[in-house]
Motif scaffolding. Structure first.
Motif, PDB file in Angstrom:
ATOM      1  N   SER A  23       0.859  -1.187   0.000  1.00  0.00           N
ATOM      2  CA  SER A  23       0.000   0.000   0.000  1.00  0.00           C
ATOM      3  C   SER A  23       0.894   1.234   0.000  1.00  0.00           C
ATOM      4  O   SER A  23       2.074   1.154   0.360  1.00  0.00           O
ATOM      5  N   THR A  28       0.532  -2.215   4.550  1.00  0.00           N
ATOM      6  CA  THR A  28      -0.301  -3.327   4.119  1.00  0.00           C
ATOM      7  C   THR A  28       0.305  -3.932   2.862  1.00  0.00           C
ATOM      8  O   THR A  28       0.708  -3.215   1.951  1.00  0.00           O
ATOM      9  N   ALA A  30      -0.572  -6.579  -0.207  1.00  0.00           N
ATOM     10  CA  ALA A  30      -1.651  -7.296  -0.886  1.00  0.00           C
ATOM     11  C   ALA A  30      -1.035  -8.377  -1.757  1.00  0.00           C
ATOM     12  O   ALA A  30      -0.041  -8.137  -2.446  1.00  0.00           O
ATOM     13  N   ARG A  39      -5.343 -11.461  -0.687  1.00  0.00           N
ATOM     14  CA  ARG A  39      -5.157 -11.408   0.766  1.00  0.00           C
ATOM     15  C   ARG A  39      -4.462 -10.093   1.122  1.00  0.00           C
ATOM     16  O   ARG A  39      -3.589  -9.631   0.389  1.00  0.00           O
ATOM     17  N   LEU A  40      -4.873  -9.527   2.239  1.00  0.00           N
ATOM     18  CA  LEU A  40      -4.246  -8.317   2.761  1.00  0.00           C
ATOM     19  C   LEU A  40      -3.520  -8.670   4.047  1.00  0.00           C
ATOM     20  O   LEU A  40      -4.090  -9.300   4.940  1.00  0.00           O
ATOM     21  N   SER A  42      -1.144  -7.151   7.222  1.00  0.00           N
ATOM     22  CA  SER A  42      -0.622  -5.983   7.937  1.00  0.00           C
ATOM     23  C   SER A  42       0.878  -6.138   8.055  1.00  0.00           C
ATOM     24  O   SER A  42       1.380  -7.228   8.334  1.00  0.00           O
TER      25      SER A  42
END
Length: 81
Positions: A23, A28, A30, A39-40, A42
């Motif tokens: 991100s 984040t 992805a 899927r994301l 952290s």
């Protein structure tokens, strides 16, 4: 410097993941896989993770805990006293 050595493994896709992107804020990750899922994940830096752990346990980690959970960290206390 790239070493080709695996740093971590994300488990979640049931088949291979072929697309990966961070991100804009860098927190984040992805991933898109051949299992037709996205899927994301952290992501925080190791220093931020250590700080979070230290605050959660509210004490200094034992040498055994540090060896088990932070094997790549330099010697010395993981949490400031």
């Amino acid at each position: 410097m790239a070493t080709g050595k695996s740093v971590t493994t994300f488990r979640g896709h049931t088949r291979s993941a072929y697309s990966v992107a961070f991100s804009p804020d860098g927190h984040t990750l992805a991933t898109g896989g051949s299992d037709r899922t996205v899927r994301l994940w952290s992501y925080i830096t190791p220093d931020a993770a250590i700080s979070t752990i230290c605050k959660a346990v509210a004490r200094v980690l034992t040498p055994a805990e540090k060896a088990a959970y932070l094997p790549q960290q330099p010697t010395g206390p993981a949490c400031p006293e």
